[in-house]
Write a protein that holds these residues in place. Structure first.
Motif, PDB file in Angstrom:
ATOM      1  N   VAL A 140      24.758 -13.284  -2.297  1.00 41.61           N
ATOM      2  CA  VAL A 140      25.256 -12.027  -1.763  1.00 41.61           C
ATOM      3  C   VAL A 140      24.321 -11.516  -0.664  1.00 41.61           C
ATOM      4  N   GLU A 141      24.834 -10.598   0.144  1.00 39.61           N
ATOM      5  CA  GLU A 141      24.027 -10.001   1.200  1.00 39.61           C
ATOM      6  C   GLU A 141      22.899  -9.165   0.606  1.00 39.61           C
ATOM      7  N   ASP A 142      21.874  -8.931   1.401  1.00 35.21           N
ATOM      8  CA  ASP A 142      20.694  -8.225   0.910  1.00 35.21           C
ATOM      9  C   ASP A 142      20.992  -6.799   0.451  1.00 35.21           C
ATOM     10  N   TYR A 143      21.825  -6.082   1.198  1.00 33.96           N
ATOM     11  CA  TYR A 143      22.135  -4.707   0.812  1.00 33.96           C
ATOM     12  C   TYR A 143      22.932  -4.663  -0.495  1.00 33.96           C
ATOM     13  N   ARG A 144      23.776  -5.652  -0.721  1.00 36.80           N
ATOM     14  CA  ARG A 144      24.565  -5.718  -1.947  1.00 36.80           C
ATOM     15  C   ARG A 144      23.659  -6.016  -3.145  1.00 36.80           C
ATOM     16  N   LEU A 145      22.718  -6.935  -2.963  1.00 30.80           N
ATOM     17  CA  LEU A 145      21.786  -7.254  -4.048  1.00 30.80           C
ATOM     18  C   LEU A 145      20.905  -6.046  -4.365  1.00 30.80           C
ATOM     19  N   ALA A 146      20.481  -5.314  -3.346  1.00 28.33           N
ATOM     20  CA  ALA A 146      19.672  -4.112  -3.576  1.00 28.33           C
ATOM     21  C   ALA A 146      20.463  -3.098  -4.393  1.00 28.33           C
ATOM     22  N   TYR A 147      21.737  -2.928  -4.072  1.00 29.57           N
ATOM     23  CA  TYR A 147      22.596  -2.019  -4.831  1.00 29.57           C
ATOM     24  C   TYR A 147      22.712  -2.465  -6.282  1.00 29.57           C
ATOM     25  N   LEU A 148      22.942  -3.756  -6.499  1.00 27.11           N
ATOM     26  CA  LEU A 148      23.102  -4.273  -7.858  1.00 27.11           C
ATOM     27  C   LEU A 148      21.798  -4.153  -8.663  1.00 27.11           C
ATOM     28  N   LEU A 149      20.664  -4.396  -8.016  1.00 26.17           N
ATOM     29  CA  LEU A 149      19.382  -4.230  -8.703  1.00 26.17           C
ATOM     30  C   LEU A 149      19.142  -2.767  -9.048  1.00 26.17           C
ATOM     31  N   ASN A 150      19.483  -1.870  -8.133  1.00 26.52           N
ATOM     32  CA  ASN A 150      19.351  -0.434  -8.411  1.00 26.52           C
ATOM     33  C   ASN A 150      20.162  -0.046  -9.639  1.00 26.52           C
ATOM     34  N   LYS A 151      21.357  -0.577  -9.715  1.00 22.65           N
ATOM     35  CA  LYS A 151      22.270  -0.239 -10.807  1.00 22.65           C
ATOM     36  C   LYS A 151      21.773  -0.786 -12.146  1.00 22.65           C
ATOM     37  N   HIS A 152      21.324  -2.032 -12.166  1.00 20.54           N
ATOM     38  CA  HIS A 152      20.963  -2.684 -13.424  1.00 20.54           C
ATOM     39  C   HIS A 152      19.526  -2.414 -13.869  1.00 20.54           C
ATOM     40  N   LEU A 153      18.632  -2.093 -12.935  1.00 18.28           N
ATOM     41  CA  LEU A 153      17.233  -1.852 -13.297  1.00 18.28           C
ATOM     42  C   LEU A 153      16.874  -0.367 -13.276  1.00 18.28           C
ATOM     43  N   SER A 154      17.844   0.480 -12.900  1.00 16.91           N
ATOM     44  CA  SER A 154      17.602   1.928 -12.775  1.00 16.91           C
ATOM     45  C   SER A 154      16.447   2.229 -11.827  1.00 16.91           C
ATOM     46  N   ILE A 155      16.489   1.597 -10.676  1.00 16.72           N
ATOM     47  CA  ILE A 155      15.508   1.852  -9.620  1.00 16.72           C
ATOM     48  C   ILE A 155      16.255   2.380  -8.402  1.00 16.72           C
ATOM     49  N   ASN A 156      15.559   2.613  -7.307  1.00 21.56           N
ATOM     50  CA  ASN A 156      16.180   3.200  -6.130  1.00 21.56           C
ATOM     51  C   ASN A 156      15.690   2.510  -4.858  1.00 21.56           C
ATOM     52  N   LEU A 157      15.972   1.225  -4.719  1.00 16.68           N
ATOM     53  CA  LEU A 157      15.579   0.489  -3.521  1.00 16.68           C
ATOM     54  C   LEU A 157      16.357   1.004  -2.319  1.00 16.68           C
ATOM     55  N   THR A 158      15.662   1.249  -1.220  1.00 16.23           N
ATOM     56  CA  THR A 158      16.305   1.651   0.033  1.00 16.23           C
ATOM     57  C   THR A 158      15.775   0.766   1.148  1.00 16.23           C
ATOM     58  N   ARG A 159      16.605   0.615   2.168  1.00 21.06           N
ATOM     59  CA  ARG A 159      16.252  -0.232   3.306  1.00 21.06           C
ATOM     60  C   ARG A 159      15.045   0.357   4.021  1.00 21.06           C
TER      61      ARG A 159
END
Length: 161
Positions: free
Chosen positions: A26-45
């Motif tokens: 998947v694209e990087d922004y999509r993976l960041a969104y999925l990690l945010n959702k599953h790990l309860s973090i807040n990765l931003t570009r």
């Protein structure tokens, strides 16, 4: 005149962070969104990419600074694709250019890895397994595993700050 010699030996040897390799298409922004959702973090570009001028390579990077636990999470791409044009040196009537896609890896030892999740804190084994299990729950992630950053030849490429 006295000569003072400073020996720093083992001061900079050990890197205190957790590095997780992630295989995903998947694209990087999509993976960041999925990690945010599953790990309860807040990765931003990040405002700027991770640039290496000697290679003309740029890598996308997403960061989150957890102010409660004083931990920085970084998601960085391992692959940079650049297109270069190669001029044919034939003595012909028509000049031709060939477009070549060059792939440069942030960590060349792991060419099959698409992304790295770097956490600037050394977790205990149970917390590390918990993070990995949450990543495994993401359907778009093929696999993930931890890497001992001290065993990497190119660990200097993973210094972002």
């Amino acid at each position: 005149m006295a000569i003072h010699k400073l020996i720093l030996g083992d001061v900079f040897e050990e890197v205190d962070c957790t590095l997780i390799a992630i295989h995903s298409t998947v694209e990087d922004y999509r993976l960041a969104y999925l990690l945010n959702k599953h790990l309860s973090i807040n990765l931003t570009r990040s405002v700027s990419n991770l640039d290496f001028s000697f290679d003309n390579a740029t890598y996308s990077i997403f960061e989150w600074k957890d102010s409660k636990q004083l931990i920085t999470w970084s998601l960085v791409s391992n692959i940079c694709k650049t297109e270069i044009y190669k001029q044919d040196n034939f003595n012909s009537l028509f000049s031709t250019e060939e477009k070549i896609t060059r792939i440069i890896y942030l960590v060349p030892e792991y060419k099959a890895v698409n992304y790295f999740l770097k956490i600037d804190n050394q977790f205990n084994l149970s917390k590390e397994k918990s993070i990995l299990n949450n990543i495994f729950e993401i359907p778009q992630v093929a696999t993930a595993f931890t890497i001992d950053i001290n065993q990497l030849k190119s660990k200097d490429n993973l210094i972002f700050s």
